[in-house]
Design an enzyme around this catalytic site. Structure first.
Site, PDB file in Angstrom:
ATOM      1  N   GLY A 197     -14.347  20.558  13.892  1.00 13.42           N
ATOM      2  CA  GLY A 197     -15.110  19.648  14.362  1.00 13.42           C
ATOM      3  C   GLY A 197     -16.077  18.556  13.261  1.00 13.42           C
ATOM      4  O   GLY A 197     -16.995  18.051  14.326  1.00 13.42           O
ATOM      5  N   ALA A 198     -16.677  18.844  12.369  1.00 13.96           N
ATOM      6  CA  ALA A 198     -17.488  18.640  11.491  1.00 13.96           C
ATOM      7  C   ALA A 198     -17.563  17.280  10.894  1.00 13.96           C
ATOM      8  O   ALA A 198     -19.030  17.117  10.461  1.00 13.96           O
ATOM      9  CB  ALA A 198     -17.632  19.875  10.838  1.00 13.96           C
ATOM     10  N   ASN A 199     -16.545  16.578  11.306  1.00 13.48           N
ATOM     11  CA  ASN A 199     -17.010  15.087  10.383  1.00 13.48           C
ATOM     12  C   ASN A 199     -17.203  14.298  11.627  1.00 13.48           C
ATOM     13  O   ASN A 199     -17.785  13.246  10.409  1.00 13.48           O
ATOM     14  CB  ASN A 199     -15.694  14.831   9.855  1.00 13.48           C
ATOM     15  CG  ASN A 199     -14.353  14.727  10.944  1.00 13.48           C
ATOM     16  OD1 ASN A 199     -13.254  15.711  11.780  1.00 13.48           O
ATOM     17  ND2 ASN A 199     -14.570  13.201  12.058  1.00 13.48           N
ATOM     18  N   GLY A 246     -20.362  13.421  15.062  1.00 12.70           N
ATOM     19  CA  GLY A 246     -20.663  13.275  16.151  1.00 12.70           C
ATOM     20  C   GLY A 246     -21.784  14.920  16.206  1.00 12.70           C
ATOM     21  O   GLY A 246     -21.958  14.921  15.297  1.00 12.70           O
ATOM     22  N   TYR A 248      -9.448  17.677  32.018  1.00 13.85           N
ATOM     23  CA  TYR A 248     -10.869  18.196  30.996  1.00 13.85           C
ATOM     24  C   TYR A 248     -11.739  19.166  31.665  1.00 13.85           C
ATOM     25  O   TYR A 248     -12.164  19.960  30.935  1.00 13.85           O
ATOM     26  CB  TYR A 248     -12.004  17.404  30.500  1.00 13.85           C
ATOM     27  CG  TYR A 248     -12.530  16.996  29.481  1.00 13.85           C
ATOM     28  CD1 TYR A 248     -12.590  17.380  28.405  1.00 13.85           C
ATOM     29  CD2 TYR A 248     -14.253  16.510  30.236  1.00 13.85           C
ATOM     30  CE1 TYR A 248     -14.054  17.447  27.792  1.00 13.85           C
ATOM     31  CE2 TYR A 248     -15.043  17.524  29.875  1.00 13.85           C
ATOM     32  CZ  TYR A 248     -15.314  17.639  27.883  1.00 13.85           C
ATOM     33  OH  TYR A 248     -16.555  17.879  27.542  1.00 13.85           O
ATOM     34  N   GLY A 283     -20.529  18.021  15.851  1.00 16.98           N
ATOM     35  CA  GLY A 283     -20.647  18.776  14.451  1.00 16.98           C
ATOM     36  C   GLY A 283     -21.208  18.909  12.805  1.00 16.98           C
ATOM     37  O   GLY A 283     -22.011  19.226  12.327  1.00 16.98           O
TER      38      GLY A 283
END
Length: 298
Positions: A22-24, A26, A171, A28
């Protein structure tokens, strides 16, 4: 004298390889940017190649010559997780796996295999990826939790959410699962004589893309509330400490040090007693093997 860990405390990472899910965007993205600035090779593991490429271009504006690469990864599809794991295992070894990707309170939706999206992505996808690639990780495996885990309850009776769906409860359950997994993973790595350690973290309350599913009135209030919450860059501090901190040990759980662990510099965080229950963790481990078809062999 200040106390607590920030991005300024991240030392040189030259010669080290990090895989960040999820690095693209926020947290990450911020983690990847800081690691690249310290000389690390960062593998951005993301669903969308276009967004990953855009993120790498943004990092290179701040960090000319940043050493970056892209790995396709969709945690909502266990078949794709297996494909990603094969590619990761065929590449050079990883020093640190940062399990950052997740979803928060979306409308009801299934994963490719039919599980409720939050439990399927946040826990099952993370469990499967880690279970497949952990022999390829030399130093640390980071698992991202949340303050929300403290209200979570494990309920295996309707994992597709076909009978009922409460987005917050699901969640909370997924984040409790993350913490149970974290502590059980570290116990099992240690028992196996592995040098690799599992370390947990949470960002407090950080303003990122995860908030996009909040009700419209709450989203409209976000600009007014932003001074009271972490930015994405500040929310990344616990993850950066978990991934690089010199005094961090296996089984540690890190988060903001401000009131309620909502904001502030990173340091020790409190996990709910339930999250540290070995019996619950062992049950989750075995059920996760059944649900994913991935046995970590630990």
């Amino acid at each position: 004298m200040r106390s607590g860990f920030t991005a300024d405390d991240v030392g040189t990472q030259t010669g080290r390889r990090f895989l960040v899910t999820g690095a693209n965007a926020g947290i990450g993205f911020e983690v990847s940017r800081v690691l690249a600035a310290r000389g690390a090779h960062v593998v951005l593991a993301c669903r969308d190649a276009g967004r990953a490429e855009a993120a790498m271009n943004r990092i290179r504006v701040d960090v000319p010559g940043a050493d970056l690469s892209f790995q396709p990864l969709d945690l909502a599809d266990l078949d794709q997780v297996r494909d990603a794991a094969k590619a990761i295992l065929s590449a050079p070894r990883i020093d640190v796996l940062v399990n950052n990707a997740g979803v928060m309170i979306p409308p009801r939706a299934p994963t490719k295999q039919g599980y409720e999206l939050q439990f399927g992505v946040n826990h099952l996808g993370t469990f499967a990826l880690t279970g497949l690639v952990h022999p390829h990780v030399d130093d640390r495996i980071v698992v991202t939790g949340s303050i929300a885990h403290k209200s979570g309850e494990m309920d295996y009776s309707d994992l597709s959410a076909s009978r009922s769906y409460n987005n917050w409860a699901r969640y909370q359950m997924s984040k409790l699962a993350n913490l149970l997994f974290l502590f059980e993973l570290d116990r099992r790595l240690s028992a196996a004589g592995r040098a690799t350690q599992a370390i947990g973290c949470h960002p407090g309350v950080a303003l990122t893309e995860l908030q996009r599913h909040l009700p419209l009135p709450l989203r409209a209030m976000t600009p007014l509330a932003s001074p009271f919450f972490n930015s994405a860059a500040q929310g990344a501090w616990p993850t950066l400490q978990a991934a690089t901190g010199a005094r961090v040990q296996g089984g540690d759980y890190l988060g903001p040090q401000g009131l309620g662990e909502v904001t502030g510099r990173s340091g020790p965080a409190r996990a709910a007693r339930m999250a540290r229950d070995p019996k619950l963790a062992s049950e989750l481990w075995m059920r996760s093997i059944e649900l994913t078809g991935v046995d970590p062999g630990l």
